[in-house]
Design a protein around this motif. Structure first.
Motif, mmCIF file in Angstrom:
data_model
loop_
_atom_site.group_PDB
_atom_site.id
_atom_site.type_symbol
_atom_site.label_atom_id
_atom_site.label_comp_id
_atom_site.label_asym_id
_atom_site.label_seq_id
_atom_site.Cartn_x
_atom_site.Cartn_y
_atom_site.Cartn_z
ATOM 1 N N ASP A 16 0.825 -1.212 0.000
ATOM 2 C CA ASP A 16 0.000 0.000 0.000
ATOM 3 C C ASP A 16 0.857 1.258 0.000
ATOM 4 O O ASP A 16 0.459 2.299 -0.515
ATOM 5 N N LYS A 17 2.061 1.171 0.579
ATOM 6 C CA LYS A 17 2.926 2.343 0.663
ATOM 7 C C LYS A 17 3.426 2.790 -0.714
ATOM 8 O O LYS A 17 3.845 3.929 -0.876
ATOM 9 N N ILE A 18 3.382 1.885 -1.680
ATOM 10 C CA ILE A 18 3.896 2.204 -3.017
ATOM 11 C C ILE A 18 2.767 2.429 -4.019
ATOM 12 O O ILE A 18 2.838 3.333 -4.850
ATOM 13 N N PHE A 19 1.700 1.650 -3.919
ATOM 14 C CA PHE A 19 0.645 1.707 -4.923
ATOM 15 C C PHE A 19 -0.674 2.279 -4.406
ATOM 16 O O PHE A 19 -1.656 2.316 -5.128
ATOM 17 N N ASP A 20 -0.685 2.717 -3.148
ATOM 18 C CA ASP A 20 -1.881 3.371 -2.615
ATOM 19 C C ASP A 20 -1.474 4.546 -1.736
ATOM 20 O O ASP A 20 -2.016 4.767 -0.664
ATOM 21 N N ARG A 21 -0.515 5.289 -2.230
ATOM 22 C CA ARG A 21 0.035 6.422 -1.494
ATOM 23 C C ARG A 21 -0.679 7.703 -1.917
ATOM 24 O O ARG A 21 -1.124 7.848 -3.051
ATOM 25 N N GLU A 22 -0.775 8.648 -1.002
ATOM 26 C CA GLU A 22 -1.390 9.934 -1.335
ATOM 27 C C GLU A 22 -0.505 10.688 -2.329
ATOM 28 O O GLU A 22 0.717 10.726 -2.177
ATOM 29 N N PHE A 23 -1.146 11.278 -3.338
ATOM 30 C CA PHE A 23 -0.387 11.973 -4.373
ATOM 31 C C PHE A 23 0.112 13.319 -3.858
ATOM 32 O O PHE A 23 -0.660 14.119 -3.316
ATOM 33 N N SER A 24 1.404 13.565 -4.034
ATOM 34 C CA SER A 24 2.013 14.830 -3.616
ATOM 35 C C SER A 24 2.490 15.578 -4.861
ATOM 36 O O SER A 24 3.548 15.263 -5.409
ATOM 37 N N GLN A 25 1.702 16.537 -5.286
ATOM 38 C CA GLN A 25 2.023 17.269 -6.512
ATOM 39 C C GLN A 25 3.318 18.065 -6.377
ATOM 40 O O GLN A 25 4.134 18.103 -7.302
ATOM 41 N N ASN A 26 3.521 18.681 -5.224
ATOM 42 C CA ASN A 26 4.724 19.492 -5.030
ATOM 43 C C ASN A 26 5.990 18.637 -5.083
ATOM 44 O O ASN A 26 6.992 19.026 -5.682
ATOM 45 N N LEU A 27 5.939 17.479 -4.448
ATOM 46 C CA LEU A 27 7.093 16.588 -4.452
ATOM 47 C C LEU A 27 7.396 16.077 -5.852
ATOM 48 O O LEU A 27 8.546 16.088 -6.294
ATOM 49 N N VAL A 28 6.361 15.648 -6.554
ATOM 50 C CA VAL A 28 6.545 15.126 -7.914
ATOM 51 C C VAL A 28 7.091 16.217 -8.833
ATOM 52 O O VAL A 28 8.013 15.984 -9.629
ATOM 53 N N HIS A 29 6.566 17.424 -8.702
ATOM 54 C CA HIS A 29 7.043 18.532 -9.536
ATOM 55 C C HIS A 29 8.517 18.819 -9.271
ATOM 56 O O HIS A 29 9.304 19.001 -10.204
#
Length: 201
Positions: A16-29
C-alpha cells in the motif's frame, strides 16, 4: 492491496505504501524538474567585451564626430561583447534518495487510481518487427503513449518499438519520473512490479 493481472484472472499482492500512497504534486514537480535539469548540458558560453578579439583603441576623436565612444568591442557595436554574457554552469538540483523514491511511489499510486496502470504476466514478442509490436499493443486499447516496463528488457522489444513514436520500453533500472508522467498507459510485467517494490521498499 491487490492488483489484477490482465487476462489471467489472478491478482498480485502489492504494498500500500507504493501503490496506494497519497499523491504529492509538489514533491513530484520538484523531482521531475530536478531530473530534467540534470540532463541539461549547461555549456552555453558568450564573450564579454574584455574577451572579444579586437583593439581597445579609441575608435574616433572625443569631440566633433557625433556621439562619443571608445573601443568598438563595446556591446552596442556589431561584433562587440555581450553585456551579461552566459557562462557554462550546472543546472543540477539536489534531490535525496528518499524524496526520489517517494515521488516514484506517488506517481505509481496516482496511475493506479486513474486506471492507467496495467499488469501482465509477461510482455514479449518472438521477432523484432514493428508490426508485431503494433499487434501486441492492440490488446491494450491502442494507447497513444504507452510505457512498457519489464524486469530486464528484451532486445526484441527495444528494436520493435523504436520506429513507433511515443512508445517507450524500459527495464526497472531505467525507470524515471518523466517517463512515467508522460505515458497514457504504463504496462508492467509481474516480475517488474516485484522488482519495483524491492527498489522502493
Amino acid at each position: 492491496m491487490e492488483l489484477a493481472v490482465k487476462d489471467s484472472g489472478t491478482k498480485l499482492s502489492v504494498s500500500d505504501k507504493i501503490f496506494d500512497r497519497e499523491f504529492s504534486q509538489n514533491l513530484v514537480h520538484q523531482v521531475v524538474v530536478a531530473f530534467r535539469n540534470a540532463g541539461r548540458a549547461g555549456t552555453k558560453a558568450q564573450k564579454t567585451r574584455s574577451e572579444v578579439s579586437g583593439t581597445t583603441k579609441k575608435s574616433k576623436k572625443q569631440k566633433g564626430g557625433g556621439a562619443r565612444h571608445g573601443a568598438l568591442t563595446a556591446p552596442i557595436f556589431i561584433g562587440g561583447g555581450v553585456t551579461f554574457a552566459a557562462k557554462p554552469r550546472s543546472f543540477e538540483q539536489k534531490v535525496n534518495r528518499k524524496m526520489y523514491r517517494a515521488a516514484i511511489a506517488s506517481i505509481l499510486s496516482e496511475l493506479n487510481r486513474q486506471d492507467r496502470l496495467v499488469i501482465v504476466e509477461s510482455f514479449d514478442i518472438d521477432e523484432a518487427k514493428t508490426k508485431a509490436m503494433v499487434a501486441k499493443l492492440a490488446d491494450f486499447g491502442n494507447a497513444q503513449r504507452p510505457l512498457i516496463v519489464t524486469e530486464d528488457g528484451s532486445e526484441n522489444l527495444y528494436l520493435a518499438s523504436r520506429n513507433l513514436p511515443y512508445v517507450q520500453v524500459r527495464d526497472v533500472q531505467g525507470l524515471d519520473p518523466v517517463a512515467l508522467i508522460g505515458a497514457d498507459t504504463v504496462i508492467f510485467t509481474a516480475d517488474a512490479i516485484k522488482k519495483v517494490e524491492e527498489w522502493l521498499a
